[in-house]
Scaffold this motif. Structure first.
Motif: not given
Length: 282
Positions: A244-273
């Motif tokens: 995550d990037w703070d453009s005001a201070t130009n600082t970055v914060t590493p993701y704590t959940d970098a391995l989790g899907p952004l769009n989980p399968l159950e959400k994707m099912e509705a999008e597929i339909t």
């Protein structure tokens, strides 16, 4: 010899490449990253300061969100050098996309123009309405549904096109930015020799400065992240991960959940339909 009009060959190649891409994503997820905490630099400003002619996309990335033409501070110099190399060759580098926030990447994964193309290709591959698991699997490759594999979220990647400097015609690679089909992989056999040579010439110029090509998209290049290290055979750890990037201070914060899907399968099912309904496949 590949028959470019053979639908079965096209389907087989697509499936083979997507499975290879999925295997690459699995490897990337295992690769060690030691985030260095480096800030981001403005590509457009760096090009202007360096006297390098570059183009930048004027389209929205998704909905009302503007593209963010920034990259890690340690990479911007090499990118500007590539732009200068291309100018000297008579080309102009166009930056189609740079850093993406979590929200941008999540919404891009559901953008109809992108997601519908993936669903339609999965329907074509499957021979009918595709199972959600297949679309989810392909989305891991084509829209980086897991942050650690999404190098734009690491601010270490750019999507590019290239144009001739004299008349501003595109150096044609067989398709536009973005194309989701069997011609998308870098070495697709379903493009002409000239188009392949254009892709490889562009890739050579990018890789001469350390930006490694993603084998399954002819427009994507990245450097010093898990994917680039793995593809180039460089040792772990990589120095850039999703942030995550703070453009005001130009600082970055590493993701704590970098391995989790952004769009989980159950959400994707509705999008597929919804995508299939838009395409009148069902």
């Amino acid at each position: 010899m590949t028959d470019t009009n053979d639908d079965a060959q096209r389907r087989a190649f697509w499936a083979e490449q997507m499975e290879a891409g999925h295997a690459l994503v699995e490897d990337i997820l295992q690769f060690e990253v030691a985030e260095c905490g480096e800030g981001l630099a403005d590509i457009r400003t760096a090009a202007e300061t360096g006297g390098v002619e570059m183009f930048f996309s004027d389209s929205k990335i998704v909905d009302d969100l503007d593209r963010i033409f920034f990259i890690r501070e340690g990479l911007v110099g090499d990118l500007i050098s590539i732009g200068r190399d291309m100018n000297e060759r008579g080309w102009v580098l166009k930056i189609e996309d740079g850093y993406r926030t979590r929200d941008m990447q999540t919404r891009l994964g559901r953008k109809p123009e992108v997601f519908d193309s993936i669903v339609q290709k999965c329907a074509w591959e499957h021979g009918g309405t595709p199972p959600p698991e297949l679309v989810f699997r392909r989305a891991l490759v084509l829209v980086a549904n897991i942050p650690k594999a999404g190098t734009h979220m690491s601010a270490s990647a750019v999507d590019i096109s290239v144009f001739n400097r004299d008349d501003h015609s595109e150096v044609w690679r067989g398709g536009p930015y973005i194309e989701m089909s069997e011609i998308t992989p870098m070495r697709s056999p379903f493009i002409t020799q000239e188009q392949l040579e254009n892709r490889l010439a562009i890739t050579a110029m990018m890789e001469a400065r350390g930006f490694i090509h993603f084998p399954f998209e002819y427009w994507h290049f990245n450097k010093a992240d898990a994917m680039a290290h793995h593809l180039a055979g460089l040792p772990a750890p990589a120095q850039y991960g999703p942030v995550d990037w703070d453009s005001a201070t130009n600082t970055v914060t590493p993701y704590t959940d970098a391995l989790g899907p952004l769009n989980p399968l159950e959400k994707m099912e509705a999008e597929i339909t919804a995508a299939l309904e838009r395409a009148a496949v069902v």
